[in-house]
Design a protein around this motif. Structure first.
Motif, PDB file in Angstrom:
ATOM      1  N   GLY A 273     -60.979 -53.314  29.580  1.00  0.00           N
ATOM      2  CA  GLY A 273     -59.690 -52.885  29.072  1.00  0.00           C
ATOM      3  C   GLY A 273     -58.606 -53.909  29.353  1.00  0.00           C
ATOM      4  N   VAL A 274     -57.352 -53.461  29.266  1.00  0.00           N
ATOM      5  CA  VAL A 274     -56.209 -54.344  29.498  1.00  0.00           C
ATOM      6  C   VAL A 274     -55.260 -53.692  30.493  1.00  0.00           C
ATOM      7  CG1 VAL A 274     -56.338 -55.418  27.213  1.00  0.00           C
ATOM      8  CG2 VAL A 274     -54.941 -53.359  27.544  1.00  0.00           C
ATOM      9  N   LYS A 275     -54.435 -54.537  31.130  1.00  0.00           N
ATOM     10  CA  LYS A 275     -53.446 -54.070  32.088  1.00  0.00           C
ATOM     11  C   LYS A 275     -52.092 -54.640  31.701  1.00  0.00           C
ATOM     12  CE  LYS A 275     -52.043 -54.555  36.926  1.00  0.00           C
ATOM     13  NZ  LYS A 275     -52.358 -55.194  38.231  1.00  0.00           N
ATOM     14  N   LYS A 276     -51.105 -53.746  31.572  1.00  0.00           N
ATOM     15  CA  LYS A 276     -49.763 -54.195  31.239  1.00  0.00           C
ATOM     16  C   LYS A 276     -49.145 -54.917  32.428  1.00  0.00           C
ATOM     17  CE  LYS A 276     -45.224 -52.614  29.686  1.00  0.00           C
ATOM     18  NZ  LYS A 276     -44.364 -51.451  29.355  1.00  0.00           N
ATOM     19  N   LEU A 277     -48.451 -56.020  32.147  1.00  0.00           N
ATOM     20  CA  LEU A 277     -47.844 -56.843  33.195  1.00  0.00           C
ATOM     21  C   LEU A 277     -46.339 -56.631  33.210  1.00  0.00           C
ATOM     22  CD1 LEU A 277     -49.779 -60.212  32.648  1.00  0.00           C
ATOM     23  CD2 LEU A 277     -50.356 -58.325  34.189  1.00  0.00           C
ATOM     24  N   ASP A 278     -45.795 -56.540  34.403  1.00  0.00           N
ATOM     25  CA  ASP A 278     -44.353 -56.461  34.609  1.00  0.00           C
ATOM     26  C   ASP A 278     -43.966 -57.513  35.647  1.00  0.00           C
ATOM     27  OD1 ASP A 278     -43.746 -54.167  32.908  1.00  0.00           O
ATOM     28  OD2 ASP A 278     -44.912 -53.015  34.379  1.00  0.00           O
ATOM     29  N   THR A 279     -42.701 -57.828  35.673  1.00  0.00           N
ATOM     30  CA  THR A 279     -42.223 -58.819  36.639  1.00  0.00           C
ATOM     31  C   THR A 279     -42.399 -58.288  38.059  1.00  0.00           C
ATOM     32  OG1 THR A 279     -40.623 -59.743  35.079  1.00  0.00           O
ATOM     33  CG2 THR A 279     -40.224 -60.138  37.412  1.00  0.00           C
ATOM     34  N   ASP A 280     -43.146 -59.050  38.890  1.00  0.00           N
ATOM     35  CA  ASP A 280     -43.312 -58.715  40.306  1.00  0.00           C
ATOM     36  C   ASP A 280     -43.589 -60.014  41.050  1.00  0.00           C
ATOM     37  OD1 ASP A 280     -45.949 -59.355  39.726  1.00  0.00           O
ATOM     38  OD2 ASP A 280     -46.600 -57.259  39.615  1.00  0.00           O
ATOM     39  N   ASN A 281     -44.269 -59.914  42.202  1.00  0.00           N
ATOM     40  CA  ASN A 281     -44.533 -61.107  43.000  1.00  0.00           C
ATOM     41  C   ASN A 281     -45.511 -62.062  42.318  1.00  0.00           C
ATOM     42  OD1 ASN A 281     -42.859 -60.156  45.020  1.00  0.00           O
ATOM     43  ND2 ASN A 281     -44.532 -59.089  46.097  1.00  0.00           N
ATOM     44  N   ASP A 282     -46.368 -61.542  41.447  1.00  0.00           N
ATOM     45  CA  ASP A 282     -47.384 -62.390  40.814  1.00  0.00           C
ATOM     46  C   ASP A 282     -46.971 -62.904  39.444  1.00  0.00           C
ATOM     47  OD1 ASP A 282     -49.124 -62.016  42.978  1.00  0.00           O
ATOM     48  OD2 ASP A 282     -49.871 -60.127  42.119  1.00  0.00           O
ATOM     49  N   TRP A 283     -46.122 -62.140  38.762  1.00  0.00           N
ATOM     50  CA  TRP A 283     -45.776 -62.483  37.384  1.00  0.00           C
ATOM     51  C   TRP A 283     -44.260 -62.549  37.219  1.00  0.00           C
ATOM     52  CZ3 TRP A 283     -50.558 -63.309  35.845  1.00  0.00           C
ATOM     53  CH2 TRP A 283     -51.577 -62.495  36.328  1.00  0.00           C
ATOM     54  N   ILE A 284     -43.827 -63.487  36.390  1.00  0.00           N
ATOM     55  CA  ILE A 284     -42.417 -63.570  36.001  1.00  0.00           C
ATOM     56  C   ILE A 284     -42.363 -63.505  34.475  1.00  0.00           C
ATOM     57  CG2 ILE A 284     -40.329 -64.978  35.972  1.00  0.00           C
ATOM     58  CD1 ILE A 284     -41.221 -66.232  38.584  1.00  0.00           C
ATOM     59  N   ILE A 285     -41.671 -62.502  33.947  1.00  0.00           N
ATOM     60  CA  ILE A 285     -41.542 -62.332  32.505  1.00  0.00           C
ATOM     61  C   ILE A 285     -40.067 -62.487  32.133  1.00  0.00           C
ATOM     62  CG2 ILE A 285     -41.830 -60.762  30.550  1.00  0.00           C
ATOM     63  CD1 ILE A 285     -44.139 -59.468  32.061  1.00  0.00           C
ATOM     64  N   ILE A 286     -39.777 -63.450  31.221  1.00  0.00           N
ATOM     65  CA  ILE A 286     -38.410 -63.711  30.758  1.00  0.00           C
ATOM     66  C   ILE A 286     -38.395 -63.513  29.247  1.00  0.00           C
ATOM     67  CG2 ILE A 286     -36.551 -65.397  30.603  1.00  0.00           C
ATOM     68  CD1 ILE A 286     -37.764 -66.798  33.039  1.00  0.00           C
ATOM     69  N   THR A 287     -37.593 -62.557  28.772  1.00  0.00           N
ATOM     70  CA  THR A 287     -37.517 -62.256  27.342  1.00  0.00           C
ATOM     71  C   THR A 287     -36.066 -62.328  26.882  1.00  0.00           C
ATOM     72  OG1 THR A 287     -39.450 -60.802  27.483  1.00  0.00           O
ATOM     73  CG2 THR A 287     -38.027 -60.557  25.546  1.00  0.00           C
ATOM     74  N   GLU A 288     -35.828 -63.092  25.820  1.00  0.00           N
ATOM     75  CA  GLU A 288     -34.510 -63.199  25.202  1.00  0.00           C
ATOM     76  C   GLU A 288     -34.680 -63.128  23.694  1.00  0.00           C
ATOM     77  OE1 GLU A 288     -32.412 -66.644  26.415  1.00  0.00           O
ATOM     78  OE2 GLU A 288     -32.380 -66.106  28.554  1.00  0.00           O
ATOM     79  N   ASP A 289     -34.102 -62.111  23.095  1.00  0.00           N
ATOM     80  CA  ASP A 289     -34.170 -61.899  21.646  1.00  0.00           C
ATOM     81  C   ASP A 289     -35.627 -61.873  21.190  1.00  0.00           C
ATOM     82  OD1 ASP A 289     -31.403 -61.765  21.527  1.00  0.00           O
ATOM     83  OD2 ASP A 289     -31.201 -63.925  21.239  1.00  0.00           O
ATOM     84  N   ASN A 290     -36.039 -62.882  20.398  1.00  0.00           N
ATOM     85  CA  ASN A 290     -37.397 -62.879  19.851  1.00  0.00           C
ATOM     86  C   ASN A 290     -38.340 -63.825  20.597  1.00  0.00           C
ATOM     87  OD1 ASN A 290     -36.114 -65.241  18.934  1.00  0.00           O
ATOM     88  ND2 ASN A 290     -37.440 -65.368  17.143  1.00  0.00           N
ATOM     89  N   LYS A 291     -37.990 -64.243  21.818  1.00  0.00           N
ATOM     90  CA  LYS A 291     -38.818 -65.155  22.598  1.00  0.00           C
ATOM     91  C   LYS A 291     -39.105 -64.556  23.968  1.00  0.00           C
ATOM     92  CE  LYS A 291     -36.889 -69.261  20.352  1.00  0.00           C
ATOM     93  NZ  LYS A 291     -36.179 -70.567  20.557  1.00  0.00           N
ATOM     94  N   SER A 292     -40.332 -64.809  24.460  1.00  0.00           N
ATOM     95  CA  SER A 292     -40.701 -64.317  25.780  1.00  0.00           C
ATOM     96  C   SER A 292     -41.608 -65.320  26.471  1.00  0.00           C
ATOM     97  CB  SER A 292     -41.414 -62.969  25.660  1.00  0.00           C
ATOM     98  OG  SER A 292     -41.726 -62.443  26.942  1.00  0.00           O
ATOM     99  N   GLN A 293     -41.501 -65.385  27.809  1.00  0.00           N
ATOM    100  CA  GLN A 293     -42.321 -66.274  28.633  1.00  0.00           C
ATOM    101  C   GLN A 293     -43.004 -65.470  29.730  1.00  0.00           C
ATOM    102  OE1 GLN A 293     -39.710 -69.304  30.162  1.00  0.00           O
ATOM    103  NE2 GLN A 293     -39.921 -70.594  28.339  1.00  0.00           N
ATOM    104  N   LEU A 294     -44.277 -65.851  29.997  1.00  0.00           N
ATOM    105  CA  LEU A 294     -45.017 -65.306  31.137  1.00  0.00           C
ATOM    106  C   LEU A 294     -45.351 -66.474  32.065  1.00  0.00           C
ATOM    107  CD1 LEU A 294     -46.586 -63.112  32.677  1.00  0.00           C
ATOM    108  CD2 LEU A 294     -48.559 -63.631  31.207  1.00  0.00           C
TER     109      LEU A 294
END
Length: 599
Positions: A273-294
């Motif tokens: 299966g899959v696991k949804k990722l959120d910003t925490d100690n392991d992941w940084i997610i930056i989203t602005e308008d129509n662009k996103s970075q992991l």
């Protein structure tokens, strides 16, 4: 000498100096905000003399002098001022500026005058205009833009900086239709767009342009057209390998299109299966308008893992897969062929026979070693070439053209009609590959009349790698183990090169010269059988100390007469003024040297 002061008077406030101009034939200048006066404003311009007792006068654009007193029905008049000391000062006052006041106004002092330009407009104002429109694709829509002003504004439409026109394109009607409506107090422009597509979405600019004899004004308004459509991911491929090294910080980028603006979500994919990722100690997610970075650090858990960028709105969804692949040492190419050759340039294609997704590796560039055959030891065994004498070229970026199973590269600055030996390595961030098999190739003696590939064994490569351009030429370093490897490798020969036609004609000409000389010698030997006068030309080499040349051609003229006296033949050989009679028995003839004056 006159001076102008241009000022602004509002109510009882003191006028503000905008600019001061000195000298003859100098126009007055204003602040940018005041280049155009609006209808109904209160304005004034000051003219200052430079000599005592000067008489100053103002004239309007028709050349009529402006009255100094203010009758009740006068909008424009002149008035003396004493705020500038003892110098004469005359102000030109406008109680209510009107459009007809536009023109060149002048201040006079005796026979001297200065002019200033007055531009009055009712600036365009946009009214009742919708600035954002949403619609479904496939339909038609009409955008409206309404403005009022005086003089009458001209309404124009722009898209991406280009003027939109209503005309036929290559025999087909334009998808744009333009129309103008004249309302009671305004002017309305209509832009109709038919058969809407996703590419039609964006910003349309409506411009209201006002022009007069003395000035112009341009006001613009942006109108946004949104097309409802499912989201898309702006990428050439929906699956991408990300080559990484352990403990490296990496960033995955995801950019989307669609309306309404899609929501972007990141997932890590597992076998079950899959696991949804959120910003925490392991992941940084930056989203602005129509662009996103992991962003994350590569470790044992992320190497080999797959990450999903999912975008969705009420019309649909899309996703892209990023697979994290450890960088491995690249392999040397299995096949290297000659694709094209000129007298100074050779192009090669290198291929790998069996590469799949599991064994794939990135290529940052190649390192090429090449050496001339003369420096390689002449006719000695090619397995003992001294590669320390080779040149080294490092190629990457736009110097390499790559496809799914190979790369193309070019060597420049080679010598014509020369044989070379070549080796190469490919490299990436992990390591250099082992050396390739040895390749032997030759350059032609002359540039080809039509540049065509000498060998074409694969389809042309279209995709360029997106790397920085770097070309480095150095002397070769030592290549340990090269000799042993070359001894067991195969040699790839280039295509044979045809003999140039100039060499062929030179060979024929040389053979012809020898034939002519031989014929001359044969004729001279058999002269006693000739029954007439003969003129023989033979090419010789000038013996006067000059260099040998085929241009130096001299003639030997023999005049031969044959008489029969009894049973004895006699003949006379004459050359110039020298002659010798020969009796009944054969005697050795002495011939005079060639005449240098003969042509």
């Amino acid at each position: 000498m006159l001076r102008f002061l241009s000022g602004l008077a509002v109510g009882g406030e003191p006028w503000r100096i905008l600019s001061t101009v000195y000298g003859e034939n100098i126009m007055i200048s204003r602040d940018d905000d005041d280049e155009i006066w609006s209808v109904g404003e209160k304005r004034e311009i000051i003219c200052i003399g430079t000599q005592r007792n000067q008489k100053l006068r103002w004239k309007n654009p028709l050349g009529i002098e402006v009255e100094r007193r203010r009758p009740d029905n006068t909008r424009v008049y002149s008035q003396e001022r004493s705020v500038h000391g003892s110098m004469p000062t005359l102000a030109l006052l406008f109680t209510r500026v009107a459009a007809k006041d536009s023109g060149m106004w002048s201040c006079h002092a005796g026979d001297q005058s200065l002019f200033t330009n007055v531009c009055v407009m009712d600036p365009a104002v946009f009214v009742t205009t919708e600035t954002e429109v949403n619609i479904d694709p496939g339909r038609a829509i009409t955008l409206t833009c309404e403005a009022r002003g005086k003089p009458e504004p001209t309404m124009l439409w722009y898209r991406d900086g280009n003027l939109i026109v209503d005309e036929y394109v290559k025999g087909e009607p334009s998808k744009y239709k333009l129309m103008t409506k004249y309302n009671v107090h305004s002017y309305e422009s209509l832009l109709t767009i038919s058969s809407l597509e996703a590419s039609d979405a964006g910003v349309y600019v409506c411009a209201a342009v006002q022009d007069s004899e003395f000035c112009s004004s341009n006001k613009t308004l942006d109108i946004i057209l949104n097309l409802n459509h499912p989201p898309t991911i702006l990428s050439d491929s929906m699956s991408e390998n990300i080559y990484v090294q352990y403990d490296e910080n990496i960033t995955l980028n995801c950019e989307t299109g669609g309306y309404p603006l899609p929501e972007i979500t990141w997932f890590q994919q597992y076998s079950d299966g899959v696991k949804k990722l959120d910003t925490d100690n392991d992941w940084i997610i930056i989203t602005e308008d129509n662009k996103s970075q992991l962003q994350f650090r590569v470790d044992n858990e992320t190497v080999g893992a797959s990450f999903l960028c999912t975008v969705s709105n009420k019309h649909g969804e899309a996703e892209k897969v990023f697979k994290i692949v450890p960088i491995i040492e690249p392999l040397a190419p299995d096949t290297i062929i000659l694709a094209n050759a000129t007298d100074t340039t050779v192009t090669f294609k290198a291929y790998w026979d069996s590469i799949d997704d599991e064994s794939a590796f990135p290529i940052e560039g190649i390192k090429v070693y090449y050496v001339k055959k003369s420096r390689a030891g002449g006719r000695k065994s090619e397995s003992t070439i001294n590669w320390n004498k080779a040149k080294v070229v490092i190629l990457n970026g736009s110097n390499l053209i790559g496809d799914l199973d190979g790369i193309q590269f070019t060597l420049n600055g080679l010598s014509p009609d020369t044989t070379y030996f070549m080796l190469l390595r490919v490299y990436n961030d992990a390591a250099y590959s082992v050396l390739s098999k040895q390749v032997k190739f030759s350059t032609p003696a002359f540039p080809p009349m039509i540049e065509e590939p000498l060998i074409v064994e694969r389809d042309e490569v279209n995709e360029e790698t997106e790397k920085d351009d770097i070309v480095v030429v150095t002397e070769a370093e030592d290549l340990p183990g090269t000799t042993d490897r070359i001894a067991s490798s195969e040699v790839s020969e280039s295509s044979p090169i045809s003999v140039d036609s100039n060499n062929f004609y030179a060979l024929v000409f040389g053979v012809g010269i020898f034939v002519v000389i031989g014929g001359c010698m044969f004729i001279m030997k058999k002269m006693y059988k000739v029954a007439a006068s003969a003129l023989v030309f033979c090419p010789v080499i000038e013996n006067s100390g000059g260099p040998p040349s085929f241009v130096a051609i001299f003639s030997i003229r023999y005049s031969i007469s044959i008489r029969k006296i009894g049973n004895v033949k006699s003949f006379r050989v004459a050359n110039g003024n020298r002659s010798e009679a020969v009796g009944g028995r054969r005697r050795r003839r002495r011939l005079a040297p060639p005449l240098q004056s003969d042509p």
